[in-house]
Write an enzyme that holds these catalytic residues in place. Structure first.
Site, PDB file in Angstrom:
ATOM      1  N   ASP A 346       0.856  -1.182   0.000  1.00  0.00           N
ATOM      2  CA  ASP A 346       0.000   0.000   0.000  1.00  0.00           C
ATOM      3  C   ASP A 346       0.892   1.232   0.000  1.00  0.00           C
ATOM      4  O   ASP A 346       2.055   1.178   0.417  1.00  0.00           O
ATOM      5  CB  ASP A 346      -0.915   0.012   1.230  1.00  0.00           C
ATOM      6  CG  ASP A 346      -2.189   0.831   1.024  1.00  0.00           C
ATOM      7  OD1 ASP A 346      -2.171   1.747   0.171  1.00  0.00           O
ATOM      8  OD2 ASP A 346      -3.181   0.550   1.710  1.00  0.00           O
ATOM      9  N   HIS A 347       0.352   2.333  -0.488  1.00  0.00           N
ATOM     10  CA  HIS A 347       1.081   3.596  -0.466  1.00  0.00           C
ATOM     11  C   HIS A 347       0.980   4.210   0.928  1.00  0.00           C
ATOM     12  O   HIS A 347      -0.122   4.476   1.410  1.00  0.00           O
ATOM     13  CB  HIS A 347       0.495   4.569  -1.493  1.00  0.00           C
ATOM     14  CG  HIS A 347       0.774   4.182  -2.905  1.00  0.00           C
ATOM     15  ND1 HIS A 347      -0.214   4.133  -3.869  1.00  0.00           N
ATOM     16  CD2 HIS A 347       1.926   3.832  -3.536  1.00  0.00           C
ATOM     17  CE1 HIS A 347       0.321   3.776  -5.022  1.00  0.00           C
ATOM     18  NE2 HIS A 347       1.613   3.580  -4.835  1.00  0.00           N
ATOM     19  N   TYR A 549      -4.991   4.141   1.176  1.00  0.00           N
ATOM     20  CA  TYR A 549      -6.135   3.324   0.777  1.00  0.00           C
ATOM     21  C   TYR A 549      -5.941   2.706  -0.608  1.00  0.00           C
ATOM     22  O   TYR A 549      -6.865   2.616  -1.395  1.00  0.00           O
ATOM     23  CB  TYR A 549      -7.445   4.131   0.793  1.00  0.00           C
ATOM     24  CG  TYR A 549      -7.617   5.066   1.961  1.00  0.00           C
ATOM     25  CD1 TYR A 549      -7.139   4.714   3.237  1.00  0.00           C
ATOM     26  CD2 TYR A 549      -8.253   6.287   1.829  1.00  0.00           C
ATOM     27  CE1 TYR A 549      -7.301   5.568   4.312  1.00  0.00           C
ATOM     28  CE2 TYR A 549      -8.423   7.140   2.906  1.00  0.00           C
ATOM     29  CZ  TYR A 549      -7.941   6.777   4.139  1.00  0.00           C
ATOM     30  OH  TYR A 549      -8.106   7.632   5.212  1.00  0.00           O
ATOM     31  N   HIS A 550      -4.712   2.240  -0.875  1.00  0.00           N
ATOM     32  CA  HIS A 550      -4.404   1.608  -2.156  1.00  0.00           C
ATOM     33  C   HIS A 550      -3.866   0.192  -1.950  1.00  0.00           C
ATOM     34  O   HIS A 550      -2.790  -0.151  -2.451  1.00  0.00           O
ATOM     35  CB  HIS A 550      -3.367   2.433  -2.921  1.00  0.00           C
ATOM     36  CG  HIS A 550      -3.822   3.799  -3.286  1.00  0.00           C
ATOM     37  ND1 HIS A 550      -2.939   4.830  -3.577  1.00  0.00           N
ATOM     38  CD2 HIS A 550      -5.062   4.336  -3.424  1.00  0.00           C
ATOM     39  CE1 HIS A 550      -3.617   5.927  -3.872  1.00  0.00           C
ATOM     40  NE2 HIS A 550      -4.900   5.656  -3.773  1.00  0.00           N
ATOM     41  N   PRO A 551      -4.566  -0.678  -1.214  1.00  0.00           N
ATOM     42  CA  PRO A 551      -4.044  -2.033  -1.008  1.00  0.00           C
ATOM     43  C   PRO A 551      -4.041  -2.831  -2.312  1.00  0.00           C
ATOM     44  O   PRO A 551      -5.007  -2.816  -3.062  1.00  0.00           O
ATOM     45  CB  PRO A 551      -5.023  -2.630   0.009  1.00  0.00           C
ATOM     46  CG  PRO A 551      -6.306  -1.888  -0.218  1.00  0.00           C
ATOM     47  CD  PRO A 551      -5.883  -0.496  -0.583  1.00  0.00           C
TER      48      PRO A 551
END
Length: 617
Positions: A346-347, A549-551
């Site tokens: 994730d980021h 919120y980029h899993p």
């Protein structure tokens, strides 16, 4: 735009949206809901197929109507001879999701799975319970119904690296075709197309008078204006957004609305998938709950799992596809021993850089009157502060001194301008992040000093890797998420360098002319460390930093089943009749917000399915 004349006589039958939007924008949201027929036709989404109308079998079953799943279902039903069932755990998104400025307020609402990573005592220390919040879309359109709408693809090298690791057909030149296939952009050139189903355009610039100052400050830092969706973007620009006429265009609207009247598409909403049924090494159908009843539907050709990077691995593991030892501990019969749930990336995002712009008159004297005017402007004319994401689409891709490949930036920065002592967007943002009281009050106190420019710093290529596991064999139990943010020392070093870059940005002549002050006294850390020291910034990162919120990556794509879950055509290793088509297949996270890439994966996956099945029929 003229207001609809029959709004009052024929109100739209949509339920209220929950979450921060209701808590902090109660008056505004209620007004929107009372006038929601101005926002569009409520029949824009496909109708729900009732349980009694479900067919006993379909050619294809697609699980998840999100960023990728909506694309897959739309493309497969272009073949009239194929029957497709699309299963979605959520419902139609509420009408407030259409309003760009309310994006942060959608979190913790009914369109959100509202997941939390496990507390590790190392990160998210300034959050409630020391846990990182991870919103995931639970509605038609999935996370494209609750995200920040930004459309950005990543760097050419991201995809070329995928191909170099054995994923044939996933290099940049090939995936670019699929980005362009979807796109309805502003120009047609080497990188962009018009006429696709997905509108990706910049908001009107009437509210963006401060932006030229940001461009000039970036230039003083050595960066020029560039197309951030070109092959190897380094520099600054405003990003396009997935919007049409300043209304959110989620993937359900973009891809399912054109397909909603096709006889060969059935959409079953509020359908909670329990597991896949597997016989003799082949997936034969799907078990799910709907309206309190259990259902089993067969798939004669394939099941396509597009439930996202948290739910796709959960469903696979519940079905007996995953790490053998973990599944056996929970008493789950193992059908395929694969590294499902591993490789979580994730980021990492840091929103603690706040610049006070003393010379910018941005205080709102009457917030309630402003809110009413914004609502009027939006409902009747699709303009005003509700009609965009403010300055949040102004974005930079920059290099820290630690980055060796300068054609491949290691940091992304979004710029959110908030009025002085803001009573709407700032509280909504802080609430959505899940900050604890101390952190919440710190940011509110900073914002009382003047207009605040929040620099949202994002680590583009994290080396830290997490994992998703099952809590139990019960589908009702949420998955266990070990985010492991900042677990690799290089990630921490890069983020500290990015904060130092932000300080220099604040000191440029252009920013100084705006009276810029770098706010740098977060008490939980300044009470322990010298302000400005690396130790101080490490403390701030571990308290305020979180996921963007980029899993991705939990059903990793690769040619070898020993370290991947799906092959380069997205077929699950060792299991027939099953593919995974969503962001979970990314071997490595892309260097950008992930929604555009997830849509591309949907397009690519649908073509793989068509290639395998269309020639034989």
């Amino acid at each position: 735009m003229e207001a609809a004349s029959n709004c009052i006589q024929h109100p739209c039958p949509y339920p209220n949206a929950g979450g921060a939007a209701t808590v902090l924008f109660a008056g505004l949201v209620n007004a929107v809901l009372n006038a929601q027929c101005n926002l569009g036709n409520p029949a824009q989404y496909p109708k729900d197929v009732g349980g009694a109308l479900l067919l006993p079998e379909y050619d294809f079953i697609v699980i998840g109507a999100g960023s990728a799943g909506s694309v897959v279902a739309s493309r497969l039903t272009e073949e009239e001879k194929w029957n497709v069932l699309l299963l979605e755990a959520g419902d139609d998104p509420g009408m407030t999701t259409d309003i760009p400025a309310l994006a942060a307020g959608l979190q913790h609402g009914r369109e959100d799975w509202e997941l939390w990573a496990e507390a590790d005592g190392k990160t998210c220390l300034g959050m409630q319970g020391g846990k990182c919040y991870i919103p995931r879309g639970k509605a038609l359109g999935g996370s494209s119904s609750i995200n920040a709408l930004l459309y950005v693809r990543g760097n050419k090298h991201d995809y070329d690296d995928w191909e170099r690791t054995g994923n044939t057909g996933w290099g940049y030149e090939e995936v670019l075709k699929y980005f362009k296939k979807s796109e309805d952009g502003e120009v047609e050139d080497e990188f962009h197309a018009k006429g696709g189903l997905l509108s990706a355009k910049k908001y009107p610039t009437e509210q963006m008078k401060i932006i030229p100052h940001f461009f000039q400050a970036a230039k003083e830092m050595g960066y020029e204006k560039v197309d951030l969706n070109s092959a190897t973007p380094v520099g600054y620009d405003r990003l396009p957004s997935t919007q049409r006429n300043s209304e959110r265009l989620n993937t359900a609207k973009a891809f399912l609305t054109p397909a909603k009247d096709r006889d060969n598409l059935h959409v079953s909403k509020k359908s909670h998938v329990g597991k896949l049924r597997i016989e003799n090494g082949r997936v034969i159908g799907v078990e799910f709950e709907k309206d309190g009843n259990s259902h089993f539907v067969k798939a004669t050709k394939e099941v396509i799992l597009s439930a996202g990077s948290t739910n796709s691995p959960q469903i696979l593991m519940l079905s007996g596809i995953g790490p053998k030892e973990h599944l056996e501990e929970l008493g789950i019969q193992v059908h395929a021993d694969l590294p499902v749930g591993k490789n979580l990336q994730d980021h990492f995002m840091y929103s603690g850089v706040h610049l006070t712009l003393k010379n910018l008159n941005a205080k709102i004297p009457d917030p309630q009157a402003k809110m009413r005017d914004d609502l009027y402007q939006y409902l009747f004319y699709r303009r005003g502060d509700l009609a965009s994401f403010g300055t949040g689409d102004f974005t930079g891709f920059i290099n820290t001194p630690l980055n060796k490949d300068k054609s491949r930036p290691d940091i992304e920065i979004h710029h959110n301008l908030v009025p002085e002592d803001d009573q709407s967007s700032m509280p909504m943002w802080l609430h959505s992040q899940g900050y604890n009281k101390e952190t919440y009050l710190h940011f509110k106190q900073v914002n009382k000093k003047g207009a605040t420019l929040m620099l949202i710093i994002t680590l583009l290529r994290p080396k830290s890797v997490g994992e998703i596991k099952l809590k139990s064999a019960n589908i009702s139990d949420r998955p266990v998420i070990h985010a492991n943010l900042l677990n690799h020392e290089d990630d921490l070093k890069t983020m500290i360098e990015a904060i130092k870059y932000a300080k220099k940005f604040a000191e440029t002549p252009t920013m100084k002319a705006l009276g810029t002050e770098f706010e740098d006294d977060y008490k939980p850390c300044s009470n322990k460390h010298e302000i400005g020291s690396d130790e101080y910034y490490e403390c701030c990162l571990r308290h305020i930093g979180a996921t963007l919120y980029h899993p991705v990556g939990t059903c990793k794509m690769g040619p070898d089943s020993s370290d991947s879950v799906v092959d380069p055509e997205l077929k699950v290793h060792g299991v027939k009749g099953l593919r995974v088509v969503d962001a979970s297949i990314m071997p490595k996270i892309v260097s950008a917000n992930t929604n555009a890439a997830a849509i591309m994966i949907g397009e690519r996956g649908a073509d793989f399915v068509k290639k395998d099945w269309a020639p034989s029929e």
